[in-house]
Design a protein around this motif. Structure first.
Motif, PDB file in Angstrom:
ATOM      1  N   ARG A 154       8.697   6.806   5.313  1.00  0.00           N
ATOM      2  CA  ARG A 154       9.513   5.691   5.560  1.00  0.00           C
ATOM      3  C   ARG A 154       9.922   5.152   4.657  1.00  0.00           C
ATOM      4  NH1 ARG A 154       8.785   4.333  12.372  1.00  0.00           N
ATOM      5  NH2 ARG A 154       6.615   3.934  11.100  1.00  0.00           N
ATOM      6  N   ASP A 155       8.930   3.947   4.220  1.00  0.00           N
ATOM      7  CA  ASP A 155       8.679   3.543   3.370  1.00  0.00           C
ATOM      8  C   ASP A 155       7.982   3.095   2.313  1.00  0.00           C
ATOM      9  OD1 ASP A 155      10.639   0.810   1.543  1.00  0.00           O
ATOM     10  OD2 ASP A 155       9.775  -0.069   3.726  1.00  0.00           O
ATOM     11  N   PRO A 156       8.092   4.346   1.391  1.00  0.00           N
ATOM     12  CA  PRO A 156       6.800   4.431   0.225  1.00  0.00           C
ATOM     13  C   PRO A 156       6.679   2.917  -0.485  1.00  0.00           C
ATOM     14  CG  PRO A 156       7.824   6.294   0.510  1.00  0.00           C
ATOM     15  CD  PRO A 156       8.781   6.012   1.263  1.00  0.00           C
ATOM     16  N   GLU A 157       7.889   2.713  -1.138  1.00  0.00           N
ATOM     17  CA  GLU A 157       7.483   1.546  -1.481  1.00  0.00           C
ATOM     18  C   GLU A 157       7.760   0.214  -1.108  1.00  0.00           C
ATOM     19  OE1 GLU A 157       7.879  -0.568  -4.855  1.00  0.00           O
ATOM     20  OE2 GLU A 157       8.550   1.681  -4.872  1.00  0.00           O
ATOM     21  N   GLY A 158       7.591   0.044   0.147  1.00  0.00           N
ATOM     22  CA  GLY A 158       6.843  -1.564   1.564  1.00  0.00           C
ATOM     23  C   GLY A 158       5.862  -1.009   1.295  1.00  0.00           C
ATOM     24  N   TYR A 159       5.030  -0.329   1.843  1.00  0.00           N
ATOM     25  CA  TYR A 159       3.424   0.174   1.432  1.00  0.00           C
ATOM     26  C   TYR A 159       3.288  -0.242  -0.086  1.00  0.00           C
ATOM     27  CZ  TYR A 159       4.516   1.719   6.112  1.00  0.00           C
ATOM     28  OH  TYR A 159       4.392   2.096   7.526  1.00  0.00           O
ATOM     29  N   ALA A 160       3.188   0.326  -0.435  1.00  0.00           N
ATOM     30  CA  ALA A 160       3.261   0.199  -2.191  1.00  0.00           C
ATOM     31  C   ALA A 160       3.177  -1.138  -2.550  1.00  0.00           C
ATOM     32  CB  ALA A 160       3.855   0.792  -3.027  1.00  0.00           C
ATOM     33  N   GLN A 161       3.979  -1.912  -2.165  1.00  0.00           N
ATOM     34  CA  GLN A 161       4.286  -3.792  -2.624  1.00  0.00           C
ATOM     35  C   GLN A 161       3.237  -4.433  -1.869  1.00  0.00           C
ATOM     36  OE1 GLN A 161       8.101  -4.367  -1.798  1.00  0.00           O
ATOM     37  NE2 GLN A 161       9.529  -3.763  -3.352  1.00  0.00           N
ATOM     38  N   THR A 162       3.236  -3.950  -0.118  1.00  0.00           N
ATOM     39  CA  THR A 162       2.059  -3.988   0.474  1.00  0.00           C
ATOM     40  C   THR A 162       1.184  -3.957  -0.144  1.00  0.00           C
ATOM     41  OG1 THR A 162       3.401  -4.167   2.413  1.00  0.00           O
ATOM     42  CG2 THR A 162       1.256  -4.219   3.110  1.00  0.00           C
ATOM     43  N   ALA A 163       0.424  -3.556  -0.088  1.00  0.00           N
ATOM     44  CA  ALA A 163      -0.827  -3.475  -0.791  1.00  0.00           C
ATOM     45  C   ALA A 163      -1.111  -3.349  -2.256  1.00  0.00           C
ATOM     46  CB  ALA A 163      -0.926  -1.614  -1.543  1.00  0.00           C
ATOM     47  N   SER A 164       0.000  -4.373  -2.713  1.00  0.00           N
ATOM     48  CA  SER A 164       0.161  -5.160  -3.886  1.00  0.00           C
ATOM     49  C   SER A 164      -0.744  -6.550  -3.972  1.00  0.00           C
ATOM     50  CB  SER A 164       0.608  -4.755  -5.102  1.00  0.00           C
ATOM     51  OG  SER A 164       1.278  -5.841  -6.218  1.00  0.00           O
ATOM     52  N   VAL A 165       0.541  -7.236  -2.439  1.00  0.00           N
ATOM     53  CA  VAL A 165       0.036  -8.043  -2.009  1.00  0.00           C
ATOM     54  C   VAL A 165      -1.122  -7.932  -1.783  1.00  0.00           C
ATOM     55  CG1 VAL A 165       0.010 -10.077  -0.270  1.00  0.00           C
ATOM     56  CG2 VAL A 165       2.599  -8.257  -1.120  1.00  0.00           C
ATOM     57  N   LEU A 166      -1.746  -7.273  -1.306  1.00  0.00           N
ATOM     58  CA  LEU A 166      -3.316  -7.392  -0.351  1.00  0.00           C
ATOM     59  C   LEU A 166      -4.380  -7.637  -1.169  1.00  0.00           C
ATOM     60  CD1 LEU A 166      -3.037  -5.067   2.921  1.00  0.00           C
ATOM     61  CD2 LEU A 166      -3.826  -7.208   3.037  1.00  0.00           C
ATOM     62  N   LEU A 167      -4.274  -6.245  -3.045  1.00  0.00           N
ATOM     63  CA  LEU A 167      -4.929  -6.643  -3.279  1.00  0.00           C
ATOM     64  C   LEU A 167      -5.572  -8.182  -4.471  1.00  0.00           C
ATOM     65  CD1 LEU A 167      -4.522  -2.462  -4.934  1.00  0.00           C
ATOM     66  CD2 LEU A 167      -6.960  -3.879  -3.883  1.00  0.00           C
ATOM     67  N   THR A 168      -4.374  -8.369  -4.311  1.00  0.00           N
ATOM     68  CA  THR A 168      -3.698  -9.057  -5.012  1.00  0.00           C
ATOM     69  C   THR A 168      -4.547 -10.466  -4.817  1.00  0.00           C
ATOM     70  OG1 THR A 168      -1.834  -8.986  -6.057  1.00  0.00           O
ATOM     71  CG2 THR A 168      -2.085 -10.958  -6.547  1.00  0.00           C
ATOM     72  N   ALA A 169      -4.010 -10.554  -3.202  1.00  0.00           N
ATOM     73  CA  ALA A 169      -4.919 -11.751  -2.024  1.00  0.00           C
ATOM     74  C   ALA A 169      -6.356 -11.625  -2.313  1.00  0.00           C
ATOM     75  CB  ALA A 169      -4.680 -11.951  -1.152  1.00  0.00           C
ATOM     76  N   GLY A 170      -6.658 -10.313  -3.054  1.00  0.00           N
ATOM     77  CA  GLY A 170      -8.612 -10.515  -3.184  1.00  0.00           C
ATOM     78  C   GLY A 170      -9.190  -9.440  -2.061  1.00  0.00           C
ATOM     79  N   ILE A 171      -8.308  -9.170  -1.261  1.00  0.00           N
ATOM     80  CA  ILE A 171      -8.817  -7.966   0.228  1.00  0.00           C
ATOM     81  C   ILE A 171      -9.939  -6.963  -0.637  1.00  0.00           C
ATOM     82  CG2 ILE A 171      -7.396  -5.897  -0.573  1.00  0.00           C
ATOM     83  CD1 ILE A 171      -7.522  -6.101   2.697  1.00  0.00           C
ATOM     84  N   ASP A 172     -11.035  -7.093   0.501  1.00  0.00           N
ATOM     85  CA  ASP A 172     -12.625  -6.221  -0.342  1.00  0.00           C
ATOM     86  C   ASP A 172     -11.495  -4.630   0.084  1.00  0.00           C
ATOM     87  OD1 ASP A 172     -14.472  -4.088  -0.464  1.00  0.00           O
ATOM     88  OD2 ASP A 172     -15.572  -5.579   0.762  1.00  0.00           O
ATOM     89  N   MET A 173     -11.472  -3.897  -1.000  1.00  0.00           N
ATOM     90  CA  MET A 173     -11.074  -2.611  -1.014  1.00  0.00           C
ATOM     91  C   MET A 173     -12.065  -1.526  -0.695  1.00  0.00           C
ATOM     92  SD  MET A 173      -9.520  -2.126  -5.209  1.00  0.00           S
ATOM     93  CE  MET A 173     -11.011  -2.420  -5.856  1.00  0.00           C
ATOM     94  N   ASN A 174     -13.260  -1.787  -0.039  1.00  0.00           N
ATOM     95  CA  ASN A 174     -13.619  -1.014   0.643  1.00  0.00           C
ATOM     96  C   ASN A 174     -13.673  -0.919   2.502  1.00  0.00           C
ATOM     97  OD1 ASN A 174     -14.427   0.901  -1.593  1.00  0.00           O
ATOM     98  ND2 ASN A 174     -15.605  -0.954  -2.660  1.00  0.00           N
ATOM     99  N   GLY A 175     -13.570  -1.992   2.288  1.00  0.00           N
ATOM    100  CA  GLY A 175     -13.676  -2.572   3.285  1.00  0.00           C
ATOM    101  C   GLY A 175     -14.760  -2.936   4.187  1.00  0.00           C
ATOM    102  N   PRO A 176     -15.252  -4.292   5.003  1.00  0.00           N
ATOM    103  CA  PRO A 176     -16.714  -4.573   5.432  1.00  0.00           C
ATOM    104  C   PRO A 176     -17.283  -3.581   6.521  1.00  0.00           C
ATOM    105  CG  PRO A 176     -15.348  -5.881   6.280  1.00  0.00           C
ATOM    106  CD  PRO A 176     -14.394  -4.959   5.458  1.00  0.00           C
ATOM    107  N   GLY A 177     -16.339  -2.898   6.810  1.00  0.00           N
ATOM    108  CA  GLY A 177     -17.119  -1.990   8.082  1.00  0.00           C
ATOM    109  C   GLY A 177     -16.995  -0.398   7.750  1.00  0.00           C
ATOM    110  N   PRO A 178     -17.810   0.317   9.172  1.00  0.00           N
ATOM    111  CA  PRO A 178     -18.156   1.595   8.948  1.00  0.00           C
ATOM    112  C   PRO A 178     -17.429   2.731   8.320  1.00  0.00           C
ATOM    113  CG  PRO A 178     -17.820   1.032  11.067  1.00  0.00           C
ATOM    114  CD  PRO A 178     -17.719  -0.272   9.935  1.00  0.00           C
ATOM    115  N   CYS A 179     -15.405   2.003   7.923  1.00  0.00           N
ATOM    116  CA  CYS A 179     -14.698   3.833   7.345  1.00  0.00           C
ATOM    117  C   CYS A 179     -15.217   4.139   5.524  1.00  0.00           C
ATOM    118  CB  CYS A 179     -13.888   3.343   8.586  1.00  0.00           C
ATOM    119  SG  CYS A 179     -12.473   1.928   7.872  1.00  0.00           S
ATOM    120  N   VAL A 180     -14.436   4.965   5.669  1.00  0.00           N
ATOM    121  CA  VAL A 180     -14.104   5.287   4.331  1.00  0.00           C
ATOM    122  C   VAL A 180     -13.595   3.776   3.493  1.00  0.00           C
ATOM    123  CG1 VAL A 180     -14.660   7.770   4.942  1.00  0.00           C
ATOM    124  CG2 VAL A 180     -12.105   7.123   4.376  1.00  0.00           C
ATOM    125  N   SER A 181     -12.903   4.187   2.557  1.00  0.00           N
ATOM    126  CA  SER A 181     -12.428   3.533   1.236  1.00  0.00           C
ATOM    127  C   SER A 181     -10.996   3.208   1.411  1.00  0.00           C
ATOM    128  CB  SER A 181     -12.362   3.677  -0.439  1.00  0.00           C
ATOM    129  OG  SER A 181     -12.130   2.827  -1.272  1.00  0.00           O
TER     130      SER A 181
END
Length: 185
Positions: A154-181
């Motif tokens: 529905r909004d590929p650009e929105g998801y790309a921008q959202t990922a950028s915001v999260l990454l810029t904020a320092g989110i752990d790219m691999n996540g602390p849980g048991p799922c894949v990166s």
């Protein structure tokens, strides 16, 4: 003048209203407030919140996966920035985790799942826990990487921008849980 809001249900304490002013004069319960937001009635929800600030702390009792969702979950998911800010001002829990969907997902995860970068930024600004993971290990970045129920179509650009915001904020790219990166999704 706002559009008519005939979609509101009497079962939630609301009757047909002709405009936002009618909502300002009507006492509603938490379920009706959440329904307003869920159904896209941002102006009506803001009017109701002005009259009843305690609505910011409502929690859905709806059966199923939406049980435990808060107005902030829905407001972020709909990208209602002004309403989200007002909800936070009135005590909405930025890190609420009682929602059954996704095994206790947070408002940040809902906003990321919908690809709403502005809502994600607002929640992070108000101390949303960017590395919170639900019981299955999924973080907001995982929710974003999947592209929500539409797979991002529905909004590929929105998801790309959202990922950028999260990454810029320092989110752990691999996540602390048991799922894949999240980056492999």
């Amino acid at each position: 003048m706002a559009a008519a809001c005939s979609w509101l249900l009497p079962a939630h304490g609301l009757h047909h209203c002709e405009n936002v002013l009618d909502i300002r004069m009507t006492e509603i319960d938490g379920a009706a407030f959440i329904a307003l937001i869920k159904d896209g009635g941002e102006a009506e929800a803001r009017a109701a919140l002005q009259r009843q600030p305690a609505l910011a702390q409502a929690i859905s009792a709806e059966n199923g996966p939406l049980n435990g969702a808060t107005p902030l979950h829905w407001s972020g998911h709909r990208n209602f920035i002004d309403l989200s800010a007002e909800l936070i001002t009135h005590g909405a829990a930025v890190n609420a985790q009682a929602c059954a969907w996704g095994n206790h997902s947070s408002p940040l995860q809902w906003a990321a799942d919908a690809g709403k970068a502005e809502a994600v930024q607002l929640l992070i600004h108000h101390q949303a826990n960017i590395d919170y993971h639900e019981g299955n290990g999924h973080t907001a970045l995982h929710c974003c990487a999947w592209g929500g129920s539409s797979g991002g179509s529905r909004d590929p650009e929105g998801y790309a921008q959202t990922a950028s915001v999260l990454l810029t904020a320092g989110i752990d790219m691999n996540g602390p849980g048991p799922c894949v990166s999240a980056l492999t999704m």
